[in-house]
Write a protein that holds these residues in place. Structure first.
Motif, PDB file in Angstrom:
ATOM      1  N   LEU A  58       0.862  -1.187   0.000  1.00 20.97           N
ATOM      2  CA  LEU A  58       0.000   0.000   0.000  1.00 20.97           C
ATOM      3  C   LEU A  58       0.893   1.229   0.000  1.00 20.97           C
ATOM      4  O   LEU A  58       1.547   1.539   0.994  1.00 20.97           O
ATOM      5  CB  LEU A  58      -0.901  -0.006   1.241  1.00 20.97           C
ATOM      6  CG  LEU A  58      -1.885  -1.193   1.323  1.00 20.97           C
ATOM      7  CD1 LEU A  58      -2.574  -1.224   2.679  1.00 20.97           C
ATOM      8  CD2 LEU A  58      -2.913  -1.125   0.201  1.00 20.97           C
ATOM      9  N   ARG A  60       1.383   5.335  -0.750  1.00 22.72           N
ATOM     10  CA  ARG A  60       0.885   6.685  -0.958  1.00 22.72           C
ATOM     11  C   ARG A  60       1.921   7.654  -0.400  1.00 22.72           C
ATOM     12  O   ARG A  60       2.852   7.239   0.298  1.00 22.72           O
ATOM     13  CB  ARG A  60      -0.478   6.883  -0.289  1.00 22.72           C
ATOM     14  CG  ARG A  60      -0.521   6.630   1.207  1.00 22.72           C
ATOM     15  CD  ARG A  60      -1.951   6.609   1.723  1.00 22.72           C
ATOM     16  NE  ARG A  60      -2.013   6.378   3.157  1.00 22.72           N
ATOM     17  CZ  ARG A  60      -3.138   6.102   3.813  1.00 22.72           C
ATOM     18  NH1 ARG A  60      -4.285   6.033   3.158  1.00 22.72           N
ATOM     19  NH2 ARG A  60      -3.116   5.907   5.124  1.00 22.72           N
ATOM     20  N   THR A  72       3.705  -4.184   3.534  1.00 23.08           N
ATOM     21  CA  THR A  72       3.733  -2.743   3.760  1.00 23.08           C
ATOM     22  C   THR A  72       4.767  -2.440   4.843  1.00 23.08           C
ATOM     23  O   THR A  72       4.442  -2.006   5.939  1.00 23.08           O
ATOM     24  CB  THR A  72       2.331  -2.230   4.144  1.00 23.08           C
ATOM     25  OG1 THR A  72       1.383  -2.767   3.229  1.00 23.08           O
ATOM     26  CG2 THR A  72       2.255  -0.719   4.051  1.00 23.08           C
ATOM     27  N   THR A  99       3.081   2.150  -9.062  1.00 20.31           N
ATOM     28  CA  THR A  99       2.636   1.087  -8.191  1.00 20.31           C
ATOM     29  C   THR A  99       1.312   0.556  -8.724  1.00 20.31           C
ATOM     30  O   THR A  99       0.977   0.753  -9.893  1.00 20.31           O
ATOM     31  CB  THR A  99       2.548   1.574  -6.727  1.00 20.31           C
ATOM     32  OG1 THR A  99       2.295   0.467  -5.878  1.00 20.31           O
ATOM     33  CG2 THR A  99       1.480   2.639  -6.550  1.00 20.31           C
ATOM     34  N   TYR A 101      -2.864   0.065  -8.902  1.00 21.06           N
ATOM     35  CA  TYR A 101      -4.150   0.724  -8.699  1.00 21.06           C
ATOM     36  C   TYR A 101      -5.076  -0.202  -7.917  1.00 21.06           C
ATOM     37  O   TYR A 101      -5.203  -1.389  -8.235  1.00 21.06           O
ATOM     38  CB  TYR A 101      -4.786   1.067 -10.049  1.00 21.06           C
ATOM     39  CG  TYR A 101      -6.205   1.588  -9.957  1.00 21.06           C
ATOM     40  CD1 TYR A 101      -6.448   2.928  -9.684  1.00 21.06           C
ATOM     41  CD2 TYR A 101      -7.291   0.744 -10.149  1.00 21.06           C
ATOM     42  CE1 TYR A 101      -7.744   3.417  -9.596  1.00 21.06           C
ATOM     43  CE2 TYR A 101      -8.592   1.218 -10.065  1.00 21.06           C
ATOM     44  CZ  TYR A 101      -8.813   2.553  -9.794  1.00 21.06           C
ATOM     45  OH  TYR A 101     -10.092   3.028  -9.705  1.00 21.06           O
ATOM     46  N   SER A 110      -7.662   6.386  -1.046  1.00 23.67           N
ATOM     47  CA  SER A 110      -6.506   7.095  -1.608  1.00 23.67           C
ATOM     48  C   SER A 110      -5.739   6.234  -2.610  1.00 23.67           C
ATOM     49  O   SER A 110      -5.055   6.758  -3.489  1.00 23.67           O
ATOM     50  CB  SER A 110      -5.568   7.562  -0.489  1.00 23.67           C
ATOM     51  OG  SER A 110      -5.096   6.464   0.268  1.00 23.67           O
ATOM     52  N   TYR A 111      -5.885   4.916  -2.511  1.00 14.03           N
ATOM     53  CA  TYR A 111      -5.142   4.021  -3.399  1.00 14.03           C
ATOM     54  C   TYR A 111      -5.807   3.842  -4.763  1.00 14.03           C
ATOM     55  O   TYR A 111      -5.298   3.124  -5.611  1.00 14.03           O
ATOM     56  CB  TYR A 111      -4.938   2.659  -2.733  1.00 14.03           C
ATOM     57  CG  TYR A 111      -4.209   2.745  -1.416  1.00 14.03           C
ATOM     58  CD1 TYR A 111      -2.896   3.194  -1.356  1.00 14.03           C
ATOM     59  CD2 TYR A 111      -4.848   2.423  -0.224  1.00 14.03           C
ATOM     60  CE1 TYR A 111      -2.230   3.303  -0.140  1.00 14.03           C
ATOM     61  CE2 TYR A 111      -4.191   2.525   0.996  1.00 14.03           C
ATOM     62  CZ  TYR A 111      -2.883   2.966   1.033  1.00 14.03           C
ATOM     63  OH  TYR A 111      -2.227   3.073   2.227  1.00 14.03           O
ATOM     64  N   LYS A 112      -6.948   4.495  -4.962  1.00 13.58           N
ATOM     65  CA  LYS A 112      -7.568   4.455  -6.290  1.00 13.58           C
ATOM     66  C   LYS A 112      -7.411   5.788  -7.032  1.00 13.58           C
ATOM     67  O   LYS A 112      -8.047   6.012  -8.056  1.00 13.58           O
ATOM     68  CB  LYS A 112      -9.034   4.044  -6.207  1.00 13.58           C
ATOM     69  CG  LYS A 112      -9.961   4.990  -5.494  1.00 13.58           C
ATOM     70  CD  LYS A 112     -11.395   4.428  -5.537  1.00 13.58           C
ATOM     71  CE  LYS A 112     -12.389   5.352  -4.848  1.00 13.58           C
ATOM     72  NZ  LYS A 112     -13.765   4.814  -4.912  1.00 13.58           N
ATOM     73  N   ARG A 126      -0.589   5.002 -10.468  1.00 17.13           N
ATOM     74  CA  ARG A 126      -1.154   3.689 -10.139  1.00 17.13           C
ATOM     75  C   ARG A 126      -1.738   3.045 -11.387  1.00 17.13           C
ATOM     76  O   ARG A 126      -2.590   3.626 -12.062  1.00 17.13           O
ATOM     77  CB  ARG A 126      -2.205   3.828  -9.039  1.00 17.13           C
ATOM     78  CG  ARG A 126      -1.620   4.348  -7.732  1.00 17.13           C
ATOM     79  CD  ARG A 126      -2.653   4.359  -6.598  1.00 17.13           C
ATOM     80  NE  ARG A 126      -2.012   4.791  -5.348  1.00 17.13           N
ATOM     81  CZ  ARG A 126      -1.931   6.044  -4.941  1.00 17.13           C
ATOM     82  NH1 ARG A 126      -2.469   7.008  -5.676  1.00 17.13           N
ATOM     83  NH2 ARG A 126      -1.321   6.354  -3.813  1.00 17.13           N
ATOM     84  N   TYR A 134      -7.051  -5.588  -3.296  1.00 13.89           N
ATOM     85  CA  TYR A 134      -5.728  -5.684  -2.692  1.00 13.89           C
ATOM     86  C   TYR A 134      -5.408  -7.146  -2.408  1.00 13.89           C
ATOM     87  O   TYR A 134      -6.261  -7.902  -1.927  1.00 13.89           O
ATOM     88  CB  TYR A 134      -5.704  -4.885  -1.397  1.00 13.89           C
ATOM     89  CG  TYR A 134      -4.363  -4.876  -0.700  1.00 13.89           C
ATOM     90  CD1 TYR A 134      -3.216  -4.482  -1.376  1.00 13.89           C
ATOM     91  CD2 TYR A 134      -4.256  -5.252   0.638  1.00 13.89           C
ATOM     92  CE1 TYR A 134      -1.991  -4.458  -0.731  1.00 13.89           C
ATOM     93  CE2 TYR A 134      -3.027  -5.222   1.290  1.00 13.89           C
ATOM     94  CZ  TYR A 134      -1.893  -4.832   0.595  1.00 13.89           C
ATOM     95  OH  TYR A 134      -0.672  -4.823   1.224  1.00 13.89           O
TER      96      TYR A 134
END
Length: 771
Positions: A58, A60, A72, A99, A101, A110-112, A126, A134
């Protein structure tokens, strides 16, 4: 840019409001990576544009979830910090950290965010890989070829051309190796941890190779690492130990150029503990809040918080040997009188929901805490914030006169030991790997055999009871980190070394060889012309050579390829026999294989296409079902390829219907190509000539309107039907008559290659009227 909901503007006030609304929307979309100007990445050609790859975990730019799971950890922090540090170097124009998506309710939204700006010239990009959920890194291997294609598409779509790829960990090494081979761009590698070392460790724990492969995909990982060592332009390591003890285990360890560049830390964040005593120094509010929170957290566990603090921060992994530290403390009553023990072992909510390894470690810690009756002396909080609370923990340990301990059996680097040293905490660590370099450079602690709890406790006690030694270790650690482990020092060496390797790479792949890389060819290509071979390209030598001469004159803007039912060997055979120059693209075996190159002897397979069509392909089951039919027979020559089964079958609608029924009843996923009233090809459901061309169109970002295809028989049908410009040559078989009347299909009156030329002229496909 259009947005709904903006009606007719009636006056100047409405116009101003509308402009402000559009500006807000535009800025919001920039922030979320929906609009971004990729055309101005590299304003100065003398500066580097670098693409870093760290695919799993993960990632960011802020509030890193370090310790959330096994993926992580330190690598995530390293690559984010490296991205920021490189972006500040005067010789760098742009840094992108690529990294994965994610769009998964179990993780932060936030990871999208497809593009996350960090600074003015750095960002996180991403890219889709193996769906949106995930998952742990070992499950990503089957999807890495898809990831490569998506990166190529991203770069082509936004017209960006990096100077360097840098892969972090084996999965990104695999990706950058293939990107390098495709694009002709140099790549370097940082392993972080290595498969062969992990394999040996897991075997020592009693796991069988079958178990290890099932859980960790270890053979695939080691194979990728061997391939990387064979071809990378440079391997960056953090310590000499990695080269001597870990890379030495690999067959190809003597091939690459190794460079030791220790990572840096943010010395503004991990500042010395005594800075807080300076009344003139501003104390960041977030750190003050973190200190209060951590004091409150430790107060929940400890009876006497005035004692020195023995601190450890790491993931709850058996390799970290946290149990050994608890045993060292629990079996030494004198040490318990002198100091408290605080263990920050990752972030947890419910132990039962954690991975087996983590759950076992945490249960062991709680058991040992009870066994040695360490209540009131030992703290094991459930969570901590890596960004603000961890730096404060180091300073709290230093201010208490405490010690930081890394009790791992083996430590490849030891980033937490450097962070602790930067805050002024003396260290105790394993006499193995990275800690050897750290103590040599910083002279700030004691290294021991970490498998022996007594040696751990004695080393801790030596430092705690000797004030002069503690003071010397604290001061030397602070100064040593600033000299050897700052990001400025790291990036200066990094840029110096990549200048050398990129120059060497570019000299080896001079202009005359650049078109050997598919990415170099497709970077500027405008059009594709793809034709079948038998009875389309060949059949009339005079018109064939006329077509090839026309294409030769437009080599820079038009890429020429063939799509055929022949295998690659048979393609080579017919092209050599007819003295046809090597096409830039060969789609062979009825669209199940794609190759690129300018020479028949140095073709590069498209691994992404192979990975894509392999989904649900069960050739053995197909053969078993069709062996029950007496009206078909396997072709003797070239009858079977990895993704193609070829039969001879007499023409009959009933026969074809029976084949479909049998395969459908068996719940098989397949595609059928039947041509010349005789030849039956069974392919994966995702494969055909047409689907292969669609795939290339997406991968290389070439519009279907700029692709012309030509064919003559039934196995060309799917290639000819679609949004592309299609030409059916005059000598076509009856199987293609059903395409008559289709606006995007031109039926030439001329046969063979003359029909291709006629069709190209009809579409005005080639430049300057040469068609």
């Amino acid at each position: 840019m259009a947005h709904p909901g903006i009606g007719t503007l009636k006056n100047e006030r409405d116009y101003v409001v509308c402009c402000l609304l559009l500006a807000i929307i535009y800025l919001k979309e920039i922030h979320h990576g929906q609009i971004y100007n990729y055309q101005v990445l590299k304003k100065d050609p003398k500066k580097f544009y670098i693409q870093l790859f760290s695919i799993h975990g993960l990632i960011r730019s802020e509030n890193l979830e370090l310790g959330r799971d096994a993926d992580t950890g330190g690598q995530v922090k390293y690559v984010v910090d490296l991205t920021k540090a490189l972006g500040e170097h005067p010789d760098v124009a742009q840094v992108d950290l690529f990294t994965r998506y994610l769009d998964d309710k179990r993780v932060s939204s936030s990871y999208k965010q497809k593009v996350e700006p960090i600074t003015k010239n750095t960002r996180i990009v991403r890219i889709r890989c193996g769906g949106k959920r995930y998952m742990r890194k070992e499950l990503l291997w089957p999807s890495l070829d898809e990831y490569i294609d998506n990166v190529i598409r991203f770069n082509k779509e936004h017209e960006i051309n990096p100077d360097l790829f840098h892969g972090h960990y084996a999965d990104a090494g695999y990706v950058t190796q293939r990107l390098s081979a495709t694009m002709g761009i140099p790549y370097i590698f940082t392993g972080h941890s290595l498969g062969r070392s992990k394999l040996n460790s897991l075997k020592n724990e009693g796991l069988s190779l079958e178990q290890i492969n099932k859980q960790f995909n270890i053979n695939r990982r080691i194979e990728a690492e061997e391939d990387v060592l064979r071809s990378t332009d440079m391997v960056i390591t953090s310590t000499r130990h990695e080269i001597k003890k870990q890379y030495f285990l690999y067959d190809n360890h003597e091939i690459p150029l190794f460079q030791v560049i220790p990572p840096g830390i943010d010395i503004e964040k991990f500042y010395p503990f005594y800075y807080d005593e300076d009344e003139n120094r501003e104390k960041p509010e977030e750190f003050m809040q973190a200190r209060h929170k951590m004091h409150s957290e430790l107060d929940r566990f400890l009876k006497d918080t005035n004692k020195p603090l023995i601190l450890t921060i790491c993931r709850p992994d058996s390799k970290k040997n946290i149990q050994g530290l608890v045993k060292a403390y629990g079996t030494n009553k004198e040490l318990q009188l002198i100091a408290n023990l605080a263990i920050f072992a990752g972030i947890r909510k419910d132990i039962d929901n954690m991975d087996d390894n983590e759950r076992e470690v945490l249960n062991d810690l709680l058991y040992l805490m009870d066994k040695y009756d360490l209540y009131g002396k030992m703290a094991i909080p459930k969570k901590h914030d890596p960004n603000n609370e961890v730096p404060e923990l180091y300073r709290m340990a230093a201010a208490s006169g405490g010690v930081f301990v890394n009790s791992a059996f083996s430590e490849p680097f030891g980033l937490t030991m450097i962070e602790a040293a930067s805050a002024g905490v003396p260290i105790v660590g394993p006499d193995d790997g990275g800690p050897q370099d750290i103590v040599k450079n910083c002279k700030n602690g004691i290294l021991v055999d970490s498998t022996n709890p007594d040696k751990i406790s004695n080393a801790i006690k030596q430092i705690l009871v000797d004030v002069d030694k503690w003071t010397r270790f604290s001061s030397d650690g602070i100064n040593g980190v600033r000299e050897h482990y700052s990001w400025d020092a790291h990036t200066e060496t990094y840029i110096k070394k990549i200048k050398t390797v990129t120059k060497k790479h570019n000299q080896q792949h001079a202009e005359k060889n650049k078109l050997a890389f598919p990415g170099q060819r497709f970077k500027d290509v405008e059009k594709l012309l793809i034709t079948d071979i038998d009875d389309t390209l060949i059949g009339d030598d005079e018109s064939m050579h006329t077509l090839l001469e026309i294409l030769s004159g437009q080599n820079k803007t038009v890429t020429f390829g063939v799509a055929t039912g022949r295998s690659l060997d048979l393609v080579r055979e017919i092209l050599s026999e007819k003295n046809i120059p090597a096409p830039h693209i060969i789609i062979s075996s009825v669209g199940t294989e794609i190759y690129y190159g300018d020479s028949l002897d140095s073709l590069q397979p498209d691994d992404g296409w192979s990975a894509h069509i392999s989904y649900q392909w069960k050739p053995d089951r197909v053969k078993e079902i069709l062996s029950q039919l007496d009206f078909i027979e396997m072709q003797r020559e070239d009858g079977e390829r990895r993704f193609k089964l070829s039969y001879v079958m007499d023409p009959s609608d009933d026969h074809l219907a029976t084949v479909h029924n049998k395969l459908t009843e068996a719940k098989l996923r397949y595609n059928i190509a039947y041509s010349h009233d005789a030849y039956l090809d069974i392919l994966p459901q995702r494969a055909s000539k047409g689907k292969a061309i669609d795939y290339m169109s997406r991968k290389w970002h070439i519009s279907p309107k700029n692709i012309l295809v030509a064919g003559d028989s039934g196995n060309d049908y799917e290639m000819l039907y679609g949004k592309r410009l299609a030409v059916v040559v005059g000598n076509h078989s009856n199987e293609l008559k059903k395409l008559e009347g289709n606006k995007s299909v031109y039926f030439s009156k001329s046969p063979y290659a003359a029909g291709i030329i006629e069709g190209a002229r009809h579409y005005n496909f080639l430049d300057n009227g040469q068609s």
